[in-house]
Design a protein around this motif. Structure first.
Motif, PDB file in Angstrom:
ATOM      1  N   UNK A 209       0.805  -1.222   0.000  1.00 46.50           N
ATOM      2  CA  UNK A 209       0.000   0.000   0.000  1.00 46.50           C
ATOM      3  C   UNK A 209       0.838   1.273   0.000  1.00 46.50           C
ATOM      4  N   UNK A 210       2.069   1.191   0.530  1.00 41.68           N
ATOM      5  CA  UNK A 210       2.892   2.389   0.666  1.00 41.68           C
ATOM      6  C   UNK A 210       4.136   2.339  -0.221  1.00 41.68           C
TER       7      UNK A 210
ATOM      8  N   UNK B 174       3.484  -7.102  -1.784  1.00 43.30           N
ATOM      9  CA  UNK B 174       2.431  -6.969  -2.782  1.00 43.30           C
ATOM     10  C   UNK B 174       1.371  -8.047  -2.740  1.00 43.30           C
ATOM     11  N   UNK B 175       0.751  -8.259  -3.884  1.00 44.51           N
ATOM     12  CA  UNK B 175      -0.340  -9.218  -4.071  1.00 44.51           C
ATOM     13  C   UNK B 175       0.104 -10.626  -3.653  1.00 44.51           C
TER      14      UNK B 175
ATOM     15  N   UNK C 137       1.739  -6.275  16.914  1.00 51.02           N
ATOM     16  CA  UNK C 137       1.953  -5.572  15.659  1.00 51.02           C
ATOM     17  C   UNK C 137       2.779  -6.408  14.692  1.00 51.02           C
ATOM     18  N   UNK C 138       2.274  -6.586  13.459  1.00 50.67           N
ATOM     19  CA  UNK C 138       2.988  -7.351  12.429  1.00 50.67           C
ATOM     20  C   UNK C 138       4.338  -6.727  12.087  1.00 50.67           C
TER      21      UNK C 138
ATOM     22  N   UNK D 166       0.233  -3.478   4.353  1.00 52.74           N
ATOM     23  CA  UNK D 166       0.322  -2.143   4.952  1.00 52.74           C
ATOM     24  C   UNK D 166       1.702  -1.855   5.546  1.00 52.74           C
ATOM     25  N   UNK D 167       2.665  -2.669   5.207  1.00 53.06           N
ATOM     26  CA  UNK D 167       4.004  -2.520   5.784  1.00 53.06           C
ATOM     27  C   UNK D 167       4.627  -1.170   5.461  1.00 53.06           C
ATOM     28  N   UNK D 168       5.251  -0.606   6.505  1.00 49.03           N
ATOM     29  CA  UNK D 168       6.031   0.606   6.332  1.00 49.03           C
ATOM     30  C   UNK D 168       7.507   0.263   6.545  1.00 49.03           C
TER      31      UNK D 168
END
Length: 331
Positions: free
Chosen positions: A12-13, A100-101, A274-275, A296-298
């Protein structure tokens, strides 16, 4: 030097947070190298100071999160996840990582790298906090339907992973089920129960979700449909409870004051579930080291995932699994 092929366009990021995570990892450990695979122009925007152990492989094709994996991979032969996996296949990298996917990552890794000899179904192995530490759940989304032999192989791979990565000798294995009795659950589970009892693994029997979260086992085995539902439900319930608690504490003056004192406690609890702390889930059973980070990993999650991949390479986990596959004969 260990080289990690990182899909810079997945998640997502992406690519900003993916690039930041790679920069942090490469700066912290100069003995590893990261190849960022993706749109070079967009990637370079986030690299203020180049590092000698960080490079870029350009492509402008990417499999989006909403796309059908099989259709996208047929149309996009130069998708970032494909090129990243090919780096491992060609020996230019020792591990591939993407946020990703999920379907595209799994399909690409199996088609490009193949399966470990003797393994019929790869599995996603996800770490989850328990009252006693951290347990591994697999499969958590790769396969919807499994034969008893597949479940036994999941147990074998999970046992090797936990022993080698976390240093737990003879990890406790449990079959995730609706009850602890041997005759509970579908016929596949019951048959897998009998097979695991005869194996050399430290199989303690069936375990319910309450037992899994209590830390009764180090490895919980189930099919991918069940595992994915367990994880998504656990994540949703955790977020729901935190949200409810925060709203309730803000409703009255004295609870607002109390919430200030409780902030360190909430941070500690949040860190445990938290993952980000676990970085990524490996695809076990693939003939190559392949990891999937949360969508959603940052930056911090990506950095931790890179270090997990680096550790898996250094301990030669593929070789360890290959030597133990003969424990289970799959016809």
């Amino acid at each position: 030097m260990v080289t990690i092929a990182l899909d810079a366009m997945g998640g997502d990021y992406a690519p900003s947070e993916i690039v930041r995570g790679a920069l942090e990892a490469c700066h912290q450990d100069r003995s590893l190298e990261v190849i960022l695979v993706g749109d070079e122009k967009r990637i370079k925007r986030d690299i203020r100071k180049p590092l000698p152990n960080l490079s870029i492989l350009h492509t402008d094709e990417v499999v989006e999160m909403h796309e059908s994996p099989s259709q996208a991979l047929k149309k996009k032969k130069k998708a970032s996840i494909i090129l990243a996996a090919n780096l491992v296949k060609n020996g230019e990298a020792q591990a591939v990582l993407s946020a990703g996917n999920t379907g595209a990552i799994l399909e690409t890794s199996v088609l490009t790298l193949g399966r470990l000899k003797g393994i019929r179904r790869p599995a996603i192995a996800t770490s989850w906090p328990t009252h006693k530490g951290v347990a591994l759940l697999l499969d958590s989304g790769a396969n919807a339907n499994n034969k008893p032999e597949h479940l036994v192989q999941f147990a074998l791979m999970g046992s090797v992973f936990v022993e080698k990565i976390r240093g737990i000798t003879s990890p406790a294995i449990g079959l995730l089920n609706i009850g602890e009795e041997p005759n509970k659950g579908p016929s596949e589970i019951q048959e897998a129960f009998q097979m695991l009892q005869k194996s050399k693994l430290n199989f303690i029997g069936n375990v319910e979700t309450t037992g899994f979260l209590a830390g009764e086992v180090d490895v919980a085995v189930c099919d991918g449909f069940v595992g994915n539902m367990v994880l998504k439900t656990a994540e949703a319930v955790s977020e729901f409870l935190f949200d409810v608690i925060k709203k309730e504490l803000r409703r009255r003056f004295h609870t607002k004051v109390l919430s200030g004192f409780l902030k360190p406690t909430f941070r500690s609890i949040g860190k445990r579930i938290d993952y980000i702390e676990y970085g990524a889930a490996p695809f076990l059973g693939v003939n190559g080291i392949c990891l999937k980070s949360h969508g959603k990993s940052k930056a911090k999650a990506i950095k931790n995932a890179i270090f997990t991949a680096d550790q898996m390479v250094k301990i030669k986990i593929l070789e360890e699994m290959s030597t133990l596959v003969e424990e289970v004969k799959v016809e």
